[in-house]
Design a protein around this motif. Structure first.
Motif, short mmCIF file in Angstrom:
data_model
loop_
_atom_site.label_atom_id
_atom_site.label_comp_id
_atom_site.label_asym_id
_atom_site.label_seq_id
_atom_site.Cartn_x
_atom_site.Cartn_y
_atom_site.Cartn_z
N SER A 34 0.84 -1.22 0.00
CA SER A 34 0.00 0.00 0.00
C SER A 34 0.86 1.25 0.00
N GLN A 35 1.95 1.23 0.78
CA GLN A 35 2.85 2.39 0.81
C GLN A 35 3.43 2.66 -0.58
N LYS A 37 2.22 1.69 -3.53
CA LYS A 37 1.17 2.14 -4.46
C LYS A 37 0.78 3.59 -4.21
N GLN A 38 0.75 4.00 -2.95
CA GLN A 38 0.44 5.39 -2.61
C GLN A 38 1.52 6.32 -3.15
N LEU A 39 2.78 5.91 -2.98
CA LEU A 39 3.86 6.73 -3.51
C LEU A 39 3.77 6.81 -5.03
N LYS A 41 1.08 6.88 -6.76
CA LYS A 41 0.05 7.89 -7.05
C LYS A 41 0.62 9.30 -6.89
N GLU A 42 1.44 9.48 -5.85
CA GLU A 42 2.02 10.80 -5.59
C GLU A 42 3.05 11.19 -6.66
N LYS A 44 2.83 10.19 -9.88
CA LYS A 44 2.25 9.87 -11.19
C LYS A 44 2.56 10.89 -12.27
N SER A 65 5.33 -1.84 -7.83
CA SER A 65 4.08 -1.24 -7.31
C SER A 65 4.03 0.25 -7.58
#
Length: 89
Positions: A34-35, A37-39, A41-42, A44, A65
């Motif tokens: 999750s960490q 994948k969140q990064l 997104k940040e 992107k 990821s």
């Protein structure tokens, strides 16, 4: 201009248990995935040409990821030497 982004892997099983992993490989936890994948997104809107990472499972999984859905080659490397005959240069 060239930019380098240095990113640490997401949380691993050993991290969660408070164990030092060093060269031992420990998989990412669900939180670690999750960490990453969140990064992703940040980051992107940041264009990446290539991604170099360690050959450890945790580093490769983190890189994949982060870059999921992007056409960026992930190159696992045992060391940081950049071969002079590499076509990316």
């Amino acid at each position: 201009m060239t930019h380098f982004y240095i990113i640490r892997h997401g949380e691993t099983v050993f991290n969660r248990k408070g164990r030092i992993q060093g060269w031992c490989d420990s998989p990412l936890t669900d939180l670690g995935v999750s960490q990453a994948k969140q990064l992703g997104k940040e980051l992107k809107n940041i264009p990446f040409d290539v991604c170099f990472c360690s050959t450890s499972e945790r580093a490769i999984d983190t890189a994949n990821s982060i870059l999921e859905g992007r056409n960026v080659k992930v190159i696992p490397k045992k060391n940081c030497e950049y071969p002079s005959d590499d076509p990316i240069q």
